[in-house]
Design a protein around this motif. Structure first.
Motif, PDB file in Angstrom:
ATOM      1  N   SER A   1     106.834  65.367  -3.396  1.00 51.45           N
ATOM      2  CA  SER A   1     106.076  66.593  -3.623  1.00 51.45           C
ATOM      3  C   SER A   1     105.486  67.006  -2.284  1.00 51.45           C
ATOM      4  O   SER A   1     105.694  66.332  -1.270  1.00 51.45           O
ATOM      5  N   VAL A   2     104.726  68.078  -2.254  1.00 48.75           N
ATOM      6  CA  VAL A   2     104.200  68.585  -0.986  1.00 48.75           C
ATOM      7  C   VAL A   2     103.250  67.605  -0.310  1.00 48.75           C
ATOM      8  O   VAL A   2     103.058  67.669   0.904  1.00 48.75           O
ATOM      9  N   ASP A   3     102.674  66.671  -1.077  1.00 51.45           N
ATOM     10  CA  ASP A   3     101.732  65.717  -0.471  1.00 51.45           C
ATOM     11  C   ASP A   3     102.356  64.352  -0.186  1.00 51.45           C
ATOM     12  O   ASP A   3     101.669  63.427   0.225  1.00 51.45           O
ATOM     13  N   THR A   4     103.667  64.204  -0.362  1.00 52.94           N
ATOM     14  CA  THR A   4     104.340  62.934  -0.076  1.00 52.94           C
ATOM     15  C   THR A   4     104.508  62.762   1.429  1.00 52.94           C
ATOM     16  O   THR A   4     105.017  63.655   2.112  1.00 52.94           O
ATOM     17  N   ASP A   5     104.072  61.615   1.933  1.00 51.78           N
ATOM     18  CA  ASP A   5     104.294  61.276   3.335  1.00 51.78           C
ATOM     19  C   ASP A   5     105.642  60.565   3.409  1.00 51.78           C
ATOM     20  O   ASP A   5     105.736  59.346   3.208  1.00 51.78           O
ATOM     21  N   LEU A   6     106.689  61.323   3.666  1.00 52.64           N
ATOM     22  CA  LEU A   6     108.042  60.763   3.670  1.00 52.64           C
ATOM     23  C   LEU A   6     108.227  59.715   4.751  1.00 52.64           C
ATOM     24  O   LEU A   6     108.892  58.699   4.524  1.00 52.64           O
ATOM     25  N   LEU A   7     107.627  59.934   5.896  1.00 51.69           N
ATOM     26  CA  LEU A   7     107.746  58.960   6.982  1.00 51.69           C
ATOM     27  C   LEU A   7     107.149  57.618   6.564  1.00 51.69           C
ATOM     28  O   LEU A   7     107.794  56.570   6.720  1.00 51.69           O
ATOM     29  N   ALA A   8     105.957  57.620   6.000  1.00 48.05           N
ATOM     30  CA  ALA A   8     105.315  56.371   5.574  1.00 48.05           C
ATOM     31  C   ALA A   8     106.100  55.695   4.459  1.00 48.05           C
ATOM     32  O   ALA A   8     106.309  54.475   4.490  1.00 48.05           O
ATOM     33  N   GLU A   9     106.544  56.472   3.478  1.00 49.54           N
ATOM     34  CA  GLU A   9     107.288  55.909   2.335  1.00 49.54           C
ATOM     35  C   GLU A   9     108.613  55.292   2.785  1.00 49.54           C
ATOM     36  O   GLU A   9     108.960  54.185   2.383  1.00 49.54           O
ATOM     37  N   ILE A  10     109.344  56.013   3.599  1.00 51.38           N
ATOM     38  CA  ILE A  10     110.660  55.537   4.028  1.00 51.38           C
ATOM     39  C   ILE A  10     110.520  54.381   5.012  1.00 51.38           C
ATOM     40  O   ILE A  10     111.269  53.400   4.945  1.00 51.38           O
ATOM     41  N   ARG A  11     109.535  54.454   5.888  1.00 54.20           N
ATOM     42  CA  ARG A  11     109.299  53.351   6.832  1.00 54.20           C
ATOM     43  C   ARG A  11     108.986  52.056   6.065  1.00 54.20           C
ATOM     44  O   ARG A  11     109.538  50.995   6.383  1.00 54.20           O
ATOM     45  N   ALA A  12     108.118  52.135   5.057  1.00 52.88           N
ATOM     46  CA  ALA A  12     107.754  50.953   4.270  1.00 52.88           C
ATOM     47  C   ALA A  12     108.980  50.386   3.550  1.00 52.88           C
ATOM     48  O   ALA A  12     109.194  49.167   3.534  1.00 52.88           O
ATOM     49  N   PHE A  13     109.792  51.248   2.955  1.00 50.74           N
ATOM     50  CA  PHE A  13     110.995  50.802   2.269  1.00 50.74           C
ATOM     51  C   PHE A  13     111.953  50.145   3.260  1.00 50.74           C
ATOM     52  O   PHE A  13     112.532  49.088   2.979  1.00 50.74           O
TER      53      PHE A  13
END
Length: 191
Positions: free
Chosen positions: A62-74
């Protein structure tokens, strides 16, 4: 060097099926992928789904998802070979820069698929940012009823009448939008 790709087209050009084919190609070679789609598109229910019946599970942004943080953690837990994102027109400008950082800093190719313009011929924010900074731009082709390349998305009501005003985003498929060439798009808007 990993790249940020933007595959764009009008409605009905096969964007989701192209994404699913690319995902299959990576996985068939034993590579790890991560799929994303927009939570805004409530029809998807956590799936990237094509009109020809292909589908795969996806994370929702969604507009508030930090894609960099989420993908980096995964990626720390399970190294990724590719990130694929559907409905890229709904990204924010900041999220597009996050995806660029994933390609640049993490070395993971990012393949984004989405619409270029809305029903009024205006760029979506995510599409505008991708057109500005993506390493590779790939236009997928749809066909207008006249046989020319369809580049525009005409919004229609339940009776097939042209809608020319309203919110930029109204979720729908073939019942709500027609892919047209610019000539027939202009003619439909002129009434």
């Amino acid at each position: 060097m990993a790249k940020l790709y933007f595959y764009y087209a009008s409605m009905n050009a096969g964007k989701s099926s192209s994404l699913l084919q690319a995902d299959f190609n990576y996985r068939e070679r034993g590579m790890a992928t991560m799929l994303w789609t927009a939570a805004l598109d409530t029809r998807s229910e956590g799936l990237v789904r094509s009109r020809i019946g292909l589908e795969a599970g996806a994370y929702l942004y969604s507009v508030d998802t930090d894609l960099l943080a989420e993908i980096r953690a995964f990626h720390r837990e399970k190294p990724l070979d590719c990130v694929l994102l559907d409905e890229a027109q709904f990204l924010t400008r900041e999220q597009v820069w996050q995806l660029a950082a994933i390609a640049d800093d993490l070395g993971i190719p990012v393949l984004c698929y989405g619409l270029r313009t809305d029903f009024q011929g205006e760029l979506f924010p995510g599409s505008a940012a991708l057109l500005a900074i993506a390493d590779a731009l790939v236009e997928l082709k749809a066909v207008c009823h006249c046989g020319r390349k369809a580049t525009m998305n005409l919004r229609v009501d339940d009776e097939g009448r042209t809608i020319s005003q309203g919110e930029q985003t109204a979720i729908g498929g073939n019942e709500s939008y027609l892919a047209l060439c610019r000539k027939h798009f202009r003619a439909a808007l002129a009434g």
